[in-house]
Motif scaffolding. Structure first.
Motif, PDB file in Angstrom:
ATOM      1  N   ILE A   1      56.871  48.927  51.139  1.00 28.08           N
ATOM      2  CA  ILE A   1      58.186  49.034  51.995  1.00 28.08           C
ATOM      3  C   ILE A   1      59.488  49.291  50.896  1.00 28.08           C
ATOM      4  N   THR A   2      60.060  50.292  50.689  1.00 25.74           N
ATOM      5  CA  THR A   2      60.645  50.192  50.312  1.00 25.74           C
ATOM      6  C   THR A   2      62.073  50.919  50.979  1.00 25.74           C
ATOM      7  N   SER A   3      63.458  50.856  50.446  1.00 30.43           N
ATOM      8  CA  SER A   3      64.478  51.686  51.004  1.00 30.43           C
ATOM      9  C   SER A   3      64.687  52.992  51.003  1.00 30.43           C
ATOM     10  N   GLU A   4      63.289  53.430  50.587  1.00 32.32           N
ATOM     11  CA  GLU A   4      63.224  54.899  50.403  1.00 32.32           C
ATOM     12  C   GLU A   4      62.090  55.137  51.753  1.00 32.32           C
ATOM     13  N   THR A   5      61.414  54.361  52.157  1.00 36.10           N
ATOM     14  CA  THR A   5      59.770  54.287  52.991  1.00 36.10           C
ATOM     15  C   THR A   5      60.662  55.060  54.572  1.00 36.10           C
ATOM     16  N   SER A   6      60.121  56.076  54.607  1.00 34.20           N
ATOM     17  CA  SER A   6      60.411  56.811  55.918  1.00 34.20           C
ATOM     18  C   SER A   6      59.721  56.305  57.522  1.00 34.20           C
ATOM     19  N   ASN A   7      60.826  56.623  58.221  1.00 34.58           N
ATOM     20  CA  ASN A   7      60.846  56.011  59.414  1.00 34.58           C
ATOM     21  C   ASN A   7      59.737  56.104  60.258  1.00 34.58           C
ATOM     22  N   LYS A   8      59.094  57.588  59.834  1.00 31.74           N
ATOM     23  CA  LYS A   8      57.530  58.126  60.041  1.00 31.74           C
ATOM     24  C   LYS A   8      57.136  56.725  60.313  1.00 31.74           C
ATOM     25  N   ASN A   9      55.118  57.649  60.343  1.00 31.43           N
ATOM     26  CA  ASN A   9      54.060  56.019  60.208  1.00 31.43           C
ATOM     27  C   ASN A   9      54.794  54.648  60.175  1.00 31.43           C
ATOM     28  N   LEU A  10      55.147  53.976  60.767  1.00 32.45           N
ATOM     29  CA  LEU A  10      55.413  52.732  60.773  1.00 32.45           C
ATOM     30  C   LEU A  10      54.288  52.225  62.305  1.00 32.45           C
ATOM     31  N   LYS A  11      54.360  53.460  62.541  1.00 30.72           N
ATOM     32  CA  LYS A  11      53.768  52.477  64.246  1.00 30.72           C
ATOM     33  C   LYS A  11      52.513  51.442  63.630  1.00 30.72           C
ATOM     34  N   PRO A  12      51.691  52.404  63.077  1.00 28.03           N
ATOM     35  CA  PRO A  12      49.719  51.929  62.662  1.00 28.03           C
ATOM     36  C   PRO A  12      50.435  50.312  62.404  1.00 28.03           C
ATOM     37  N   LEU A  13      51.819  49.921  61.471  1.00 26.79           N
ATOM     38  CA  LEU A  13      52.123  48.807  60.956  1.00 26.79           C
ATOM     39  C   LEU A  13      52.702  47.049  61.892  1.00 26.79           C
ATOM     40  N   ARG A  14      53.336  48.173  63.062  1.00 27.47           N
ATOM     41  CA  ARG A  14      54.091  47.450  63.835  1.00 27.47           C
ATOM     42  C   ARG A  14      52.836  46.998  64.482  1.00 27.47           C
ATOM     43  N   LYS A  15      51.596  47.749  64.425  1.00 30.25           N
ATOM     44  CA  LYS A  15      49.723  46.855  65.924  1.00 30.25           C
ATOM     45  C   LYS A  15      50.216  46.154  65.021  1.00 30.25           C
ATOM     46  N   LYS A  16      49.866  46.046  63.478  1.00 30.83           N
ATOM     47  CA  LYS A  16      48.867  44.553  63.155  1.00 30.83           C
ATOM     48  C   LYS A  16      50.567  43.844  62.743  1.00 30.83           C
ATOM     49  N   VAL A  17      51.380  44.049  62.969  1.00 33.35           N
ATOM     50  CA  VAL A  17      52.501  42.680  63.468  1.00 33.35           C
ATOM     51  C   VAL A  17      52.973  42.334  64.166  1.00 33.35           C
ATOM     52  N   GLY A  18      52.715  41.822  65.259  1.00 40.61           N
ATOM     53  CA  GLY A  18      53.894  41.054  65.780  1.00 40.61           C
ATOM     54  C   GLY A  18      55.207  40.160  66.337  1.00 40.61           C
ATOM     55  N   ILE A  19      55.708  40.853  67.098  1.00 40.38           N
ATOM     56  CA  ILE A  19      56.642  39.824  67.100  1.00 40.38           C
ATOM     57  C   ILE A  19      57.564  39.317  67.861  1.00 40.38           C
ATOM     58  N   VAL A  20      57.193  37.373  68.225  1.00 43.40           N
ATOM     59  CA  VAL A  20      57.846  37.849  69.582  1.00 43.40           C
ATOM     60  C   VAL A  20      59.176  37.210  69.012  1.00 43.40           C
ATOM     61  N   PHE A  21      59.904  38.177  69.963  1.00 41.30           N
ATOM     62  CA  PHE A  21      61.943  37.408  69.328  1.00 41.30           C
ATOM     63  C   PHE A  21      62.341  36.672  70.492  1.00 41.30           C
ATOM     64  N   GLN A  22      63.341  35.753  69.408  1.00 43.60           N
ATOM     65  CA  GLN A  22      64.086  34.873  70.338  1.00 43.60           C
ATOM     66  C   GLN A  22      64.357  35.018  71.751  1.00 43.60           C
ATOM     67  N   PHE A  23      64.322  34.451  72.562  1.00 47.90           N
ATOM     68  CA  PHE A  23      64.620  35.031  74.007  1.00 47.90           C
ATOM     69  C   PHE A  23      63.783  35.880  74.639  1.00 47.90           C
ATOM     70  N   PRO A  24      62.166  36.082  74.727  1.00 47.62           N
ATOM     71  CA  PRO A  24      61.058  36.962  75.108  1.00 47.62           C
ATOM     72  C   PRO A  24      61.645  37.772  76.084  1.00 47.62           C
ATOM     73  N   GLU A  25      61.395  36.732  76.902  1.00 54.42           N
ATOM     74  CA  GLU A  25      61.381  37.123  78.279  1.00 54.42           C
ATOM     75  C   GLU A  25      62.873  38.016  79.341  1.00 54.42           C
ATOM     76  N   ASN A  26      64.018  38.539  77.981  1.00 54.15           N
ATOM     77  CA  ASN A  26      65.013  39.379  77.935  1.00 54.15           C
ATOM     78  C   ASN A  26      64.504  40.875  77.970  1.00 54.15           C
ATOM     79  N   GLN A  27      63.371  41.211  77.202  1.00 54.79           N
ATOM     80  CA  GLN A  27      62.391  42.332  77.102  1.00 54.79           C
ATOM     81  C   GLN A  27      61.394  42.808  78.423  1.00 54.79           C
ATOM     82  N   LEU A  28      61.317  41.822  79.191  1.00 50.27           N
ATOM     83  CA  LEU A  28      60.159  42.007  79.831  1.00 50.27           C
ATOM     84  C   LEU A  28      60.955  43.575  81.358  1.00 50.27           C
ATOM     85  N   PHE A  29      60.458  44.447  81.182  1.00 52.13           N
ATOM     86  CA  PHE A  29      61.032  45.682  82.350  1.00 52.13           C
ATOM     87  C   PHE A  29      60.329  45.611  83.411  1.00 52.13           C
ATOM     88  N   ALA A  30      58.872  46.368  83.414  1.00 50.41           N
ATOM     89  CA  ALA A  30      57.834  46.952  84.028  1.00 50.41           C
ATOM     90  C   ALA A  30      58.083  46.380  85.343  1.00 50.41           C
TER      91      ALA A  30
END
Lengths: 290, 265
Positions: free
Chosen positions: A71-100
């Motif tokens: 990943i560099t500054s030029e990397t496009s935002n497309k095709n990043l999805k597989p990466l996000r599957k591999k790296v899961g982030i639990v943000f601070q106060f993750p209960e604030n992102q529940l919606f379903a």
């Protein structure tokens, strides 16, 4: 999956009066199957650093290698999805992102985004809810009916449901009671040993760092000022105090004892180490007195 | 989101920054009203000079103002094109069906460009040099006469200042929620309109829920600190009209007089 940072810099709002450089020339490596703890003062750039781990932010300078992806500054935002599957982030106060509408749907949201069918996803949801220590009956309830601690668990389950190879935790125990705090950390510790994945943990709880981390990164003003094993980092108590960082209570206690003439071969990190050291000391003294 | 300049405040220490927000608000309104009376280039010249002197007095980098105008350039261009194509009167250069390009049409389009630009410059100057809290204080103070007709001035002012206070907080929260959902595999940039709208749900619901929780907490905290409604409260931030406000008012009044004098040309 290892993540390598090479001379990474990141600047917020470049070219405006609100320009702010949050990361300055960061180079480090997060090893596979390790637990890395990131500590530092508020505003030291920890959260910015975290968001580079799955390309939510792209470096303004330098490169980040996530597995085999660069990943560099030029990397496009497309095709990043597989990466996000591999790296899961639990943000601070993750209960604030529940919606379903139901807990089940919320946990299944991640897997479904990554292509699981509805049946697969609901099966995963069932597994995950037990994994985080909640009864299956919770699945059919609305996430907003749950208590704060339960919501946090559901949110964590939602990230674990994607079966990430790297799990990034941004202060996962902030705002929890001591019991809940211990349980959650225990959960991550056990999971890491069982499933062999990588954990990156941002925390202000030095006890957690001492108990779980293999590697510690100390950040200050957007730079890495020290890194190494917890023992190496916590060995220099005065230096950490200068940086307004804590050491584990056991280390602090031992440090104070040392000032009063007590001898330690190495500063203990945990309560059991401290207890052993003190026991050893008295054993030796007992022997010399005999 | 970083490009949006509207509503941002740049804290500096300058003549304009130290002015009473009430006078800034009134003078900005005056400026906008007066500009609609302009009917020749001399008036525009005069008003442009006043705008530039005001901007200079604020010590804010001029590039910021250019950035402020840029996003609105499309609207200005669109209005200008309409004016040019549908204008009538004067000399006709080109004619086709209902479209025609005439000298008056072009002149009107040029007027509109200048008018828009100057209005944006002055309103940007107001928002860049006045903090949101000052603006809400000024509005409260200016709306006071409306209490006579039972307009809830205190309540509106309170709502306004709370709303302004929480704009950045909610923006940060939106950002965090978006990132969290992105990390769970939501791709905000792709898909057709319906798919994109569906992707907003995982942002909107948490945002609403947290706004409700926040409102409840805030209301409790306010009550615990003795808030019993607007009437009978004293004020911490007092607005004070000073010489510099009188001076600015004088300059703007002279400009207004000048404009009406030049209209007679």
């Amino acid at each position: 999956m290892a993540i390598t940072f090479k001379e990474v810099t990141y600047t917020y709002s470049p070219g405006t009066p609100f320009e702010f450089q949050a990361l300055k020339n960061i180079s480090t490596k997060i090893e596979d199957n390790s637990v890395t703890a990131v500590i530092g003062h508020t505003g030291s750039g920890k959260s910015t650093f975290l968001q580079h781990l799955n390309a939510l932010l792209k470096p303004t300078g330098g490169t980040v290698m996530i597995g085999n992806t660069t990943i560099t500054s030029e990397t496009s935002n497309k095709n990043l999805k597989p990466l996000r599957k591999k790296v899961g982030i639990v943000f601070q106060f993750p209960e604030n992102q529940l919606f379903a509408e139901t807990v089940e749907k919320d946990i299944a949201f991640g897997p479904e985004n990554f292509g699981s069918t509805a049946e697969e996803a609901s099966k995963i949801a069932k597994e995950m809810i037990t994994l985080v220590g909640l009864p299956e009956s919770v699945l059919s309830r609305s996430p907003f009916e749950l208590s704060g601690g339960q919501m946090r668990r559901v949110a964590i389950a939602g990230v674990l449901a994607m079966h990430p190879e790297v799990l990034v935790l941004d202060e996962p125990t902030a705002g929890l009671d001591p019991g809940g705090r211990r349980e959650i950390m225990q959960l991550f510790g056990d999971l890491q040993k069982k499933q062999k994945f990588t954990i990156v943990l941002v925390t202000h709880q030095m006890e957690d760092v001492a108990n779980y981390a293999d590697h510690v990164i100390v950040m200050e003003h957007g730079k890495i000022v020290k890194e190494g094993s917890p023992r190496a980092v916590f060995a220099n108590v005065e230096w950490l105090h200068e940086k307004q960082l804590d050491v584990p209570a056991s280390t602090e206690f031992a440090f104070e004892m040392q000032k009063r003439g007590f001898q330690f071969t190495r500063l203990p990190l945990t309560e059991s180490e401290l207890a052993d050291d003190i026991a050893d000391f008295f054993k030796k003294r007992g022997q010399t007195h005999e | 989101m970083n490009k949006i300049l509207f509503g941002r405040y740049i804290p500096l220490d300058s003549f304009v920054h130290r002015m009473d927000p009430r006078s800034k608000l009134i003078l900005s309104f005056l400026y906008v009203i007066v500009i609609f009376f302009a009917n020749n280039w001399w008036i525009y010249l005069l008003m442009a000079v006043v705008a530039f002197v005001s901007i200079l007095a604020s010590k804010i980098n001029f590039k910021l103002f250019v950035d402020g105008v840029m996003p609105l350039l499309w609207i200005i261009a669109f209005t200008m094109v309409i004016q040019i194509l549908f204008g009538t009167g004067g000399q006709t250069y080109w004619h086709w069906g209902i479209f025609s390009i005439t000298s008056v049409g072009i002149l009107n389009a040029a007027y509109i460009f200048v008018r828009f630009t100057l209005i944006i410059l002055i309103s940007t100057l107001l928002t860049l040099s006045t903090s949101p809290i000052q603006i809400s204080d000024a509005l409260e103070s200016l709306l006071m006469p409306l209490r006579k007709i039972h307009f809830p001035v205190y309540e509106v002012a309170l709502m306004l200042s709370i709303a302004l206070r929480f704009v950045p907080t909610l923006m940060d929260e939106t950002e965090t929620i978006m990132n969290a959902q992105r990390a769970r595999g939501v791709d905000f940039g792709t898909g057709n309109i319906i798919q994109r709208l569906k992707k907003i749900i995982p942002i909107l619901i948490p945002l609403f829920v947290s706004a409700f929780n926040r409102a409840e907490d805030l209301a409790t905290a306010m009550e615990a600190r003795g808030y019993r409604g607007g009437a009978g409260r004293t004020k911490y931030r007092l607005l004070k009209w000073e010489t510099r406000d009188t001076l600015a008012t004088l300059v703007y009044s002279l400009m207004a007089i000048g404009v009406f004098a030049l209209r007679l040309l």
